[in-house]
Write an enzyme that holds these catalytic residues in place. Structure first.
Site, short mmCIF file in Angstrom:
data_model
loop_
_atom_site.label_atom_id
_atom_site.label_comp_id
_atom_site.label_asym_id
_atom_site.label_seq_id
_atom_site.Cartn_x
_atom_site.Cartn_y
_atom_site.Cartn_z
CB CYS A 24 -12.47 15.19 -25.62
SG CYS A 24 -13.55 15.51 -24.19
CG HIS A 84 -10.28 18.16 -22.98
ND1 HIS A 84 -11.07 18.04 -24.10
CD2 HIS A 84 -9.00 18.14 -23.43
CE1 HIS A 84 -10.29 17.98 -25.18
NE2 HIS A 84 -9.03 18.02 -24.79
CD GLU A 96 -6.36 18.72 -27.39
OE1 GLU A 96 -5.46 19.54 -27.60
OE2 GLU A 96 -7.09 18.78 -26.39
#
Length: 106
Positions: A24, A84, A96
């Site tokens: 990420c 994240h 993402e």
């Protein structure tokens, strides 16, 4: 660009050190590099959250109204638990790199 991840069974990623791709934080780092031609936001999602390059911070309670395309959306209950990051695309969409073995998607 793409690199090998970190094997971390405690984080649900026991085999990531054998997987080449973008996690990420690597995905948003690479996207910013492509957009501005310089590596402006390196590190993990937690260190990206703490970056001095931040110009404003909004929290879940504000909804998506204050977000602009290219803004980063961080996941975690507090600054110390960020785990994240995704990039806001606009109109309620984000992109993402969700987890190992998955594909980047909006």
């Amino acid at each position: 660009g793409p690199s090998y991840g970190i094997c971390d069974p405690s984080n649900g990623a026991p085999n990531d050190c054998n997987v080449r791709g973008l996690d990420c934080s690597g995905m948003v780092r690479y996207a910013y590099y492509l957009a501005v031609g310089a590596d402006v936001i390196g590190g993990t999602s937690a260190s990206q959250f703490a970056s001095s390059r931040a110009v404003a911070r909004y929290y879940r309670s504000a909804g998506t109204a204050p977000l602009l395309p290219g803004d980063l959306v961080f996941y975690g209950g507090s600054a110390s638990s960020i785990h994240h990051v995704a990039m806001y695309l606009g109109q309620g969409y984000m992109v993402e790199s969700p987890n190992s073995g998955s594909y980047v998607g909006a």
